[in-house]
Write a protein that holds these residues in place. Structure first.
Motif, PDB file in Angstrom:
ATOM      1  N   THR A 148      91.269  75.559 -28.389  1.00 18.68           N
ATOM      2  CA  THR A 148      91.605  75.609 -26.966  1.00 18.68           C
ATOM      3  C   THR A 148      91.344  76.505 -26.270  1.00 18.68           C
ATOM      4  O   THR A 148      91.479  76.471 -25.199  1.00 18.68           O
ATOM      5  CB  THR A 148      93.308  75.372 -27.196  1.00 18.68           C
ATOM      6  OG1 THR A 148      93.414  77.132 -27.816  1.00 18.68           O
ATOM      7  CG2 THR A 148      94.064  74.368 -27.914  1.00 18.68           C
ATOM      8  N   GLY A 149      90.487  77.384 -26.598  1.00 13.67           N
ATOM      9  CA  GLY A 149      89.847  78.387 -25.967  1.00 13.67           C
ATOM     10  C   GLY A 149      88.205  78.445 -26.162  1.00 13.67           C
ATOM     11  O   GLY A 149      87.579  77.652 -26.348  1.00 13.67           O
ATOM     12  N   SER A 150      87.972  79.901 -26.437  1.00 13.51           N
ATOM     13  CA  SER A 150      86.638  80.373 -26.847  1.00 13.51           C
ATOM     14  C   SER A 150      86.031  79.777 -28.159  1.00 13.51           C
ATOM     15  O   SER A 150      86.663  79.908 -29.054  1.00 13.51           O
ATOM     16  CB  SER A 150      86.597  81.790 -26.738  1.00 13.51           C
ATOM     17  OG  SER A 150      85.287  82.242 -27.348  1.00 13.51           O
ATOM     18  N   ILE A 151      84.989  79.111 -27.888  1.00 13.17           N
ATOM     19  CA  ILE A 151      84.330  78.700 -29.326  1.00 13.17           C
ATOM     20  C   ILE A 151      84.025  79.675 -30.038  1.00 13.17           C
ATOM     21  O   ILE A 151      84.136  79.689 -31.415  1.00 13.17           O
ATOM     22  CB  ILE A 151      83.109  77.862 -29.144  1.00 13.17           C
ATOM     23  CG1 ILE A 151      82.921  76.992 -30.333  1.00 13.17           C
ATOM     24  CG2 ILE A 151      81.825  78.347 -28.408  1.00 13.17           C
ATOM     25  CD1 ILE A 151      82.214  75.605 -30.245  1.00 13.17           C
ATOM     26  N   PHE A 152      83.513  80.892 -29.608  1.00  9.69           N
ATOM     27  CA  PHE A 152      83.184  82.165 -30.281  1.00  9.69           C
ATOM     28  C   PHE A 152      84.561  82.661 -30.933  1.00  9.69           C
ATOM     29  O   PHE A 152      84.266  83.168 -32.103  1.00  9.69           O
ATOM     30  CB  PHE A 152      82.234  83.055 -29.572  1.00  9.69           C
ATOM     31  CG  PHE A 152      81.155  82.436 -29.301  1.00  9.69           C
ATOM     32  CD1 PHE A 152      80.084  82.270 -30.020  1.00  9.69           C
ATOM     33  CD2 PHE A 152      80.845  82.377 -27.858  1.00  9.69           C
ATOM     34  CE1 PHE A 152      78.816  81.648 -29.534  1.00  9.69           C
ATOM     35  CE2 PHE A 152      79.771  81.574 -27.438  1.00  9.69           C
ATOM     36  CZ  PHE A 152      78.378  81.604 -28.138  1.00  9.69           C
ATOM     37  N   ALA A 153      85.470  82.801 -30.381  1.00  9.63           N
ATOM     38  CA  ALA A 153      86.960  83.312 -30.996  1.00  9.63           C
ATOM     39  C   ALA A 153      87.210  82.032 -32.104  1.00  9.63           C
ATOM     40  O   ALA A 153      87.442  82.666 -33.265  1.00  9.63           O
ATOM     41  CB  ALA A 153      88.086  83.297 -29.674  1.00  9.63           C
ATOM     42  N   PHE A 154      87.075  80.952 -31.838  1.00  7.62           N
ATOM     43  CA  PHE A 154      87.037  80.083 -33.126  1.00  7.62           C
ATOM     44  C   PHE A 154      86.500  80.317 -34.253  1.00  7.62           C
ATOM     45  O   PHE A 154      86.998  80.446 -35.336  1.00  7.62           O
ATOM     46  CB  PHE A 154      87.306  78.410 -32.370  1.00  7.62           C
ATOM     47  CG  PHE A 154      87.107  77.520 -33.543  1.00  7.62           C
ATOM     48  CD1 PHE A 154      88.419  76.944 -33.836  1.00  7.62           C
ATOM     49  CD2 PHE A 154      86.232  76.889 -34.118  1.00  7.62           C
ATOM     50  CE1 PHE A 154      88.816  76.176 -34.853  1.00  7.62           C
ATOM     51  CE2 PHE A 154      86.571  76.048 -35.237  1.00  7.62           C
ATOM     52  CZ  PHE A 154      87.703  75.576 -35.342  1.00  7.62           C
ATOM     53  N   LEU A 155      84.972  80.338 -33.863  1.00  4.20           N
ATOM     54  CA  LEU A 155      84.112  80.896 -35.122  1.00  4.20           C
ATOM     55  C   LEU A 155      84.603  82.133 -35.653  1.00  4.20           C
ATOM     56  O   LEU A 155      84.557  82.159 -37.082  1.00  4.20           O
ATOM     57  CB  LEU A 155      82.762  80.698 -34.499  1.00  4.20           C
ATOM     58  CG  LEU A 155      82.114  79.494 -34.071  1.00  4.20           C
ATOM     59  CD1 LEU A 155      80.832  79.845 -33.197  1.00  4.20           C
ATOM     60  CD2 LEU A 155      81.803  78.598 -35.246  1.00  4.20           C
ATOM     61  N   ARG A 156      85.043  82.964 -35.075  1.00  2.86           N
ATOM     62  CA  ARG A 156      85.194  84.189 -35.566  1.00  2.86           C
ATOM     63  C   ARG A 156      86.730  84.153 -36.324  1.00  2.86           C
ATOM     64  O   ARG A 156      86.895  84.594 -37.853  1.00  2.86           O
ATOM     65  CB  ARG A 156      85.420  85.397 -34.759  1.00  2.86           C
ATOM     66  CG  ARG A 156      84.326  85.833 -34.062  1.00  2.86           C
ATOM     67  CD  ARG A 156      84.549  87.376 -33.544  1.00  2.86           C
ATOM     68  NE  ARG A 156      85.671  87.133 -32.380  1.00  2.86           N
ATOM     69  CZ  ARG A 156      85.454  86.684 -31.206  1.00  2.86           C
ATOM     70  NH1 ARG A 156      84.116  86.525 -30.694  1.00  2.86           N
ATOM     71  NH2 ARG A 156      86.415  86.543 -30.284  1.00  2.86           N
ATOM     72  N   GLU A 157      87.804  83.849 -35.634  1.00  4.26           N
ATOM     73  CA  GLU A 157      88.936  83.732 -36.424  1.00  4.26           C
ATOM     74  C   GLU A 157      89.360  82.625 -37.493  1.00  4.26           C
ATOM     75  O   GLU A 157      90.155  82.980 -38.189  1.00  4.26           O
ATOM     76  CB  GLU A 157      90.009  83.762 -35.145  1.00  4.26           C
ATOM     77  CG  GLU A 157      89.952  85.055 -34.120  1.00  4.26           C
ATOM     78  CD  GLU A 157      90.614  84.596 -32.986  1.00  4.26           C
ATOM     79  OE1 GLU A 157      91.295  83.644 -32.680  1.00  4.26           O
ATOM     80  OE2 GLU A 157      90.482  85.516 -31.978  1.00  4.26           O
TER      81      GLU A 157
END
Length: 82
Positions: free
Chosen positions: A5-14
């Motif tokens: 729902t937000g940053s793709i990079f945050a999704f990859l990390r988290e």
């Protein structure tokens, strides 16, 4: 996925534990009447395209992105090395 729902990079990390390490980018000037949207789309026909490949620390390709920016609204700094 629905969880994104937000940053793709945050999704990859988290969610996946994957950390982007570097990106290779090409920058192009693009003129088009079909890229923009919304009520002011016709006012902008010149764009800057950032065409990128994102890699992790092991040089595995994580993502490919093509992002268009309205020319004159963003500034880019390029650091070059050999």
């Amino acid at each position: 996925p629905d969880e994104l729902t937000g940053s793709i990079f945050a999704f990859l990390r988290e969610r996946l534990g994957v950390y982007p390490h570097r990106a290779n980018a090409e920058i192009h000037a693009v003129t088009s009447e079909h890229i923009g949207w919304g009520p002011v789309a016709a006012q902008n026909t010149l764009y800057v395209l950032l065409d990128q490949l994102h890699f992790d620390a092991a040089d595995r390709l994580l993502a490919y992105s093509r992002t268009y920016f309205i020319e004159g609204r963003y500034a880019f700094t390029i650091a070059r090395s050999s």
